[in-house]
Design an enzyme around this catalytic site. Structure first.
Site, PDB file in Angstrom:
ATOM      1  CD  GLU A  16      -4.884  -9.644   3.545  1.00 49.98           C
ATOM      2  OE1 GLU A  16      -5.023  -8.640   4.263  1.00 49.98           O
ATOM      3  OE2 GLU A  16      -4.006  -9.721   2.654  1.00 49.98           O
TER       4      GLU A  16
ATOM      5  CG  HIS B 197      -1.882  -1.117   1.290  1.00 46.08           C
ATOM      6  ND1 HIS B 197      -2.899  -1.294   0.375  1.00 46.08           N
ATOM      7  CD2 HIS B 197      -1.969  -2.158   2.161  1.00 46.08           C
ATOM      8  CE1 HIS B 197      -3.584  -2.395   0.690  1.00 46.08           C
ATOM      9  NE2 HIS B 197      -3.036  -2.936   1.759  1.00 46.08           N
TER      10      HIS B 197
END
Length: 257
Positions: A152, A47
Site C-alpha cells: 500500500e 484503525h
C-alpha cells in the site's frame, strides 16, 4: 489443531471470500458470517482501536463455525503479532510492507522453528487449550498459518516482486486507498498508474505461487478483481455494509406510497 479453511482452499487454487470487521465485535458476528458463506473474517486492529482482549473473544466465538479468524495488526513489530497468534488467529495481515527483509521478519514471527522464531506457549487459545504433543502442534500451526503482506505504498509496490518471493508470505493484499495516496493519485482507481499497480501485484503473486487479495465494496468491483487474477476477496466493511443496507431500506420506506 483445527484446519484453516483459507489455507486449504488456496492450496487447491480456489478463491476465498470473507469480510472485514472494524466495529461490530459481537458474540454472533462469526456465526452470522459463516452462515452467509464466508471463509474468513479479517478483524482490524490498526484503525478500530480494539486490542487483543477483544480479539481473543472473537476467536472463541469463531470456534465451531468453520470460519477462519484473521487479524490486521497496527504495525510490523513482534509484540503486536505474537499475542494475536497465541489468541488463536489463523491469519495475520501487516500494513505497509515495503521490503523483502521486512517481509522475512514478519513471516518468521508467525511460525515456529525451524520455519520461524515464534515464541512457544501451549495449552492456550491457539491450540484450543489442548494438552497434547507440542511438536505436532507446532507443525500444525505452521501449516495452517496465512501471512498477508499489505502492499500500500510506492516503496512496497516497487519491491512487490521480492516481497512475494519471500518464503512464508502467502498473500499480497492491495491497500487501495493508501496506495493511491502514496502514488499521488488519491482515490483515482481508474488512473493508469493504479491500474498498472494492480497488474504488478497480481503478476508478482502469480509468478511466485502466492495469492493476491483485495477489499471490495460491491460485487461488480469484486468480479473485476477476480478477473484480474485476485484470489482472496473481503466483501465490505461491517459498518459500511450495515449502513448501506439501512439507508436503502429507510429511503425505500420514505419513498413508499
Amino acid at each position: 489443531m483445527r484446519e484453516n479453511p483459507v489455507r486449504t482452499k488456496i492450496a487447491r487454487g480456489e478463491p476465498v471470500f470473507g469480510h472485514m470487521a472494524f466495529e461490530f465485535f459481537t458474540p454472533g458476528l462469526c456465526q452470522i458470517l459463516a452462515n452467509a458463506g464466508a471463509d474468513f473474517v479479517l478483524f482490524d486492529t490498526e484503525h478500530s482501536g480494539v486490542g487483543v482482549e477483544a480479539m481473543k473473544q472473537q476467536v472463541a466465538y469463531a470456534r465451531g463455525t468453520g470460519l477462519a479468524p484473521m487479524v490486521r495488526v497496527p504495525g510490523c513489530h513482534y509484540h503486536l503479532i505474537g499475542p494475536m497468534l497465541d489468541a488463536g488467529m489463523m491469519g495475520l495481515m501487516v500494513p505497509m510492507v515495503e521490503t523483502a527483509e521486512q517481509a522475512a521478519r514478519i513471516a518468521s514471527w508467525c511460525r515456529y522453528r525451524p520455519e520461524g522464531v515464534r515464541g512457544l506457549a501451549f495449552g492456550m487459545p491457539h491450540d484450543d487449550y489442548d494438552l497434547g504433543d507440542h511438536l505436532a502442534k507446532m507443525k500444525a500451526a505452521n501449516d495452517r498459518m496465512v501471512v498477508i503482506a499489505l502492499i500500500e505504498t510506492a516503496a512496497g509496490l516497487e519491491n512487490v516482486d521480492a516481497i512475494m518471493a519471500t518464503p512464508g508470505i502467502d498473500i499480497g493484499w492491495v491497500g487501495h486507498f493508501d496506495l493511491t495516496n502514496s502514488l499521488g493519485i488519491d482515490g483515482q482507481f481508474d488512473h493508469p498508474l493504479y491500474k498498472a499497480a494492480i497488474k504488478k501485484v497480481a503478476d508478482a503473486c502469480k509468478r511466485h505461487g502466492k495469492v493476491a487479495g483485495f477489499l471490495c465494496g460491491d460485487v461488480k468491483t469484486g468480479r473485476q478483481y477476480l478477473k484480474a487474477g485476485f484470489g482472496a476477496l473481503a466483501y465490505g466493511v461491517d459498518s459500511v455494509v450495515f449502513q448501506q443496507a439501512m439507508k436503502a431500506g429507510i429511503d425505500g420506506l420514505r419513498g413508499a406510497k
